[in-house]
Scaffold this active site. Sequence first.
Site, short mmCIF file in Angstrom:
data_model
loop_
_atom_site.label_atom_id
_atom_site.label_comp_id
_atom_site.label_asym_id
_atom_site.label_seq_id
_atom_site.Cartn_x
_atom_site.Cartn_y
_atom_site.Cartn_z
N HIS A 1 1.15 -1.23 0.15
CA HIS A 1 0.21 -0.30 0.38
C HIS A 1 0.40 1.31 -0.19
O HIS A 1 0.07 2.39 -0.10
CB HIS A 1 -0.64 -0.30 1.35
N LYS B 1 2.77 4.47 -1.07
CA LYS B 1 3.22 5.84 -1.70
C LYS B 1 4.57 5.96 -1.99
O LYS B 1 4.44 7.31 -1.11
CB LYS B 1 2.04 6.46 -1.98
N ASP C 1 16.92 10.95 -7.53
CA ASP C 1 18.65 10.69 -7.61
C ASP C 1 18.99 11.26 -5.74
O ASP C 1 19.71 11.22 -5.42
CB ASP C 1 18.65 11.83 -7.88
N HIS D 1 -9.33 10.86 1.31
CA HIS D 1 -8.15 9.66 0.67
C HIS D 1 -7.97 9.79 2.29
O HIS D 1 -6.52 8.72 1.70
CB HIS D 1 -8.56 9.55 0.13
N LYS E 1 -4.54 9.98 4.60
CA LYS E 1 -4.50 9.29 6.22
C LYS E 1 -3.25 10.54 7.01
O LYS E 1 -1.92 10.06 6.98
CB LYS E 1 -3.58 7.61 5.68
N ASP F 1 -1.81 18.68 19.18
CA ASP F 1 -0.64 20.08 19.80
C ASP F 1 -0.04 21.29 19.18
O ASP F 1 1.28 21.30 19.57
CB ASP F 1 0.10 19.58 21.18
#
Length: 403
Positions: free
Chosen positions: A113, A115, A120, A296, A298, A303
């Site tokens: 999952h 991404k 470089d 979508h 996450k 604080d």
Amino acid sequence: MNSHWVPGNRITLLENGEGYYPRVFEAIAAAKKEVLLETFILFDDKVGRELQQALLSAAGRGAEVHVLVDGWGSPDLPASFTQPLLDAGVHLRSFEPAQRLFGARINLLRRMHHKLVVVDGQRAFVGGINYSIDHLAEHGPQAKQDYAVEIEGPLVGQVQAFCRANVEAPQPARGQWLRRWRAGLRRRDLAGPAGEGALAAFVTRDNHTHRTDIERHYRAAIRSARQRILIANAYFFPGYRLLRDLRRAARRGVQVDLLLQGRPDMPWVKRASELLYRHLMRAGVRIHEYTERPLHGKVAVVDDRWATVGSSNLDPTSLSLNLEANVVVRDEAFARHLRERLDELLDTCCDRVELPTPGRLQSAWIVLRSLVVFHALRRFPDWTRQTTWRAPRVVPMQPEQQP
């Protein structure tokens, strides 16, 4: 934990495809030595083809290009899309290619999952945004609200070391992360010296030695909160201990705000989260449903000092099965900026959920249902270990294997 806190990073928040794609495509197209890319979803659409052209530009310049896609999330890439990449020397691989029974895909569990992009050894991208047009507003009402970060600085070396190791073994064996971490430290010079900037850590979850690392970072931040916890998560159905920490935080006077899906891309997601609403709200947790389009993201802020952005949802699949990757940041400027962006959604696009007053029979049913749900949540990680004994398959894409 598999994280190592590194100072001196520049962390830039990227919101939705409009903020993410131009930055990542520009970086890839300008690559001189190496591109490492891992993604759950890559579609042959407008966005996928822009990525394809950026990868071809990098490969044409002589850069070594590695692309890993998940076999469930990206099952049907046609030869017309993959063949030009293969011809250019791009290394394409599929994590756990889709297995079908009577035409239906059956190997849903244990997805890659991530991404992730590293260019470089100088710039990295981590977040929840896939390569598909449904991350752009032009897609319409079903366009997703999502987040990623661009990283410059010493932390890039850790992300690069992780992705480099995945070229050979996407699911690390025991002890392999230590070697990755040391390799990441050796790569610091590629990303520039540590200096003023954000303190950050790269945290992953796998099915061997780092099963709970992302959840543990969340729980540590929640337990340390003194003023406010703001969590925006697409698929919210966390384990018993994280729920307990949220309730305890609210009861000691911390303002706890959950920003969850009000217009989900999958209706069962909302129904599952609703099973937890009453339990949390009775402790003082405030729940807001984002109603403009599917959420979508996450991400979380605590604080205005601690923040995280990544691929990991707070649900059983992300916390117990999938391979996930988040960046955790201790930097007031970044945390404040992310919190301000989330507060804008709360103020303009969310409905506050109110706690209903059930009758006596309904109350008894709620208590019984909660007992079953929490028992399942507590035991789910142990049950899922039965599905993770086998090492995942990573299959290089070849011309004759194209669907």
